[in-house]
Design a protein around this motif. Structure first.
Motif, short mmCIF file in Angstrom:
data_model
loop_
_atom_site.label_atom_id
_atom_site.label_comp_id
_atom_site.label_asym_id
_atom_site.label_seq_id
_atom_site.Cartn_x
_atom_site.Cartn_y
_atom_site.Cartn_z
N ARG A 41 -40.33 -25.39 15.25
CA ARG A 41 -39.11 -26.18 15.43
C ARG A 41 -39.22 -27.07 16.68
O ARG A 41 -38.84 -28.23 16.66
CB ARG A 41 -37.93 -25.23 15.56
CG ARG A 41 -36.63 -25.93 15.68
CD ARG A 41 -35.50 -24.93 15.66
NE ARG A 41 -34.26 -25.62 15.82
CZ ARG A 41 -33.13 -25.08 16.07
NH1 ARG A 41 -33.06 -23.77 16.18
NH2 ARG A 41 -32.05 -25.79 16.21
N LEU A 42 -39.78 -26.54 17.77
CA LEU A 42 -39.98 -27.31 18.99
C LEU A 42 -40.93 -28.48 18.74
O LEU A 42 -40.72 -29.58 19.22
CB LEU A 42 -40.50 -26.40 20.11
CG LEU A 42 -40.78 -27.09 21.45
CD1 LEU A 42 -39.50 -27.70 22.03
CD2 LEU A 42 -41.40 -26.11 22.44
N GLY A 43 -41.95 -28.28 17.95
CA GLY A 43 -42.89 -29.34 17.61
C GLY A 43 -42.20 -30.48 16.86
O GLY A 43 -42.47 -31.66 17.11
N TRP A 44 -41.32 -30.11 15.90
CA TRP A 44 -40.58 -31.15 15.16
C TRP A 44 -39.66 -31.95 16.08
O TRP A 44 -39.52 -33.17 15.95
CB TRP A 44 -39.76 -30.52 14.03
CG TRP A 44 -40.61 -30.13 12.85
CD1 TRP A 44 -40.94 -28.86 12.46
CD2 TRP A 44 -41.24 -31.00 11.93
NE1 TRP A 44 -41.73 -28.89 11.36
CE2 TRP A 44 -41.94 -30.22 11.00
CE3 TRP A 44 -41.31 -32.38 11.79
CZ2 TRP A 44 -42.67 -30.75 9.94
CZ3 TRP A 44 -42.04 -32.92 10.74
CH2 TRP A 44 -42.71 -32.11 9.84
N ILE A 45 -39.02 -31.29 17.02
CA ILE A 45 -38.12 -31.97 17.95
C ILE A 45 -38.91 -32.93 18.84
O ILE A 45 -38.52 -34.09 19.03
CB ILE A 45 -37.34 -30.94 18.80
CG1 ILE A 45 -36.35 -30.18 17.91
CG2 ILE A 45 -36.61 -31.63 19.96
CD1 ILE A 45 -35.65 -29.03 18.60
N ILE A 46 -40.04 -32.48 19.34
CA ILE A 46 -40.88 -33.34 20.18
C ILE A 46 -41.38 -34.54 19.37
O ILE A 46 -41.35 -35.68 19.83
CB ILE A 46 -42.06 -32.54 20.79
CG1 ILE A 46 -41.53 -31.53 21.81
CG2 ILE A 46 -43.08 -33.47 21.43
CD1 ILE A 46 -42.57 -30.56 22.34
N LEU A 47 -41.80 -34.33 18.14
CA LEU A 47 -42.26 -35.41 17.27
C LEU A 47 -41.13 -36.41 17.01
O LEU A 47 -41.34 -37.63 17.07
CB LEU A 47 -42.79 -34.84 15.95
CG LEU A 47 -43.28 -35.89 14.94
CD1 LEU A 47 -44.44 -36.68 15.51
CD2 LEU A 47 -43.66 -35.22 13.63
N ALA A 48 -39.92 -35.94 16.76
CA ALA A 48 -38.77 -36.82 16.52
C ALA A 48 -38.47 -37.66 17.75
O ALA A 48 -38.20 -38.87 17.64
CB ALA A 48 -37.55 -36.00 16.12
#
Length: 194
Positions: free
Chosen positions: A3-10
């Motif tokens: 989930r943290l990876g998706w937030i950083i990517l966004a």
């Protein structure tokens, strides 16, 4: 991906999109228009500048008063003032049709002449009087008398001058709806070596 990876990517994608939207990569037209570049002359005056609209006044004596403070500094001047003796003939700066004869608080006795191609309004203010027989809808030719220099409106008693203005017109616009344009470059053009 977590989930943290998706937030950083966004967040990274949002910053990249913002950067791209503010950046030009060579596809845009890079021509720039100088702010101090005078507008193109009205179509009927492409062979030369406008006629000086006050009889007997020489081009080289006209002073640029565009933007000078008016109304106690609350507004800028949108025209060129041409001092002359009371009653001096005011003449059409270009050919056109008398669109409006009007008396206003600021301009006093005024005349609005629309150019023959309908793209310009020439504004004559502070007149003492109109030329005999001048009427709305009447065609006028460059150099024809349309009035006399006065001090009507907010000119101030004894401050005899013509306030000459120009407005660029769009199709369908009425006499009061144009975009103000500095007339000085076209009034003093020859004096500046054009």
């Amino acid at each position: 991906m977590t989930r943290l990876g998706w937030i950083i990517l966004a967040v990274v994608l949002l910053f990249a999109a913002a950067f791209v939207s503010m950046t030009s990569f060579g596809t845009a037209d890079r021509r720039m228009t100088r702010v101090d570049t005078p507008p193109p002359p009205p179509a009927e005056t492409t062979a030369g500048p406008l006629v000086v609209p006050v009889a007997g006044v020489r081009r080289e004596t006209i002073v640029d008063s565009w933007g000078d403070p008016r109304g106690g500094g609350t507004r800028g001047h949108h025209g060129t003032d041409i001092p002359a003796a009371q009653g001096t003939p005011v003449i059409a700066a270009a050919s056109g049709t008398v669109e409006k004869l009007f008396r206003s608080v600021r301009g006093g006795t005024t005349a609005y002449v629309r150019s023959t191609d309908r793209r310009w309004i020439y504004y004559y203010a502070h007149l003492a009087a109109y030329a005999p027989g001048l009427r709305e809808g009447q065609p006028v030719r460059a150099g024809q008398q349309i009035g006399n220099v006065g001090d009507t409106g907010d000119a101030g008693q004894g401050n005899y001058h013509l306030h000459f203005g120009m407005q660029r017109m769009r199709p369908g616009e009425r006499w009061y709806q144009g975009e103000d344009v500095d007339p000085y470059p076209m009034l003093a053009a020859r004096a500046r070596g054009r």
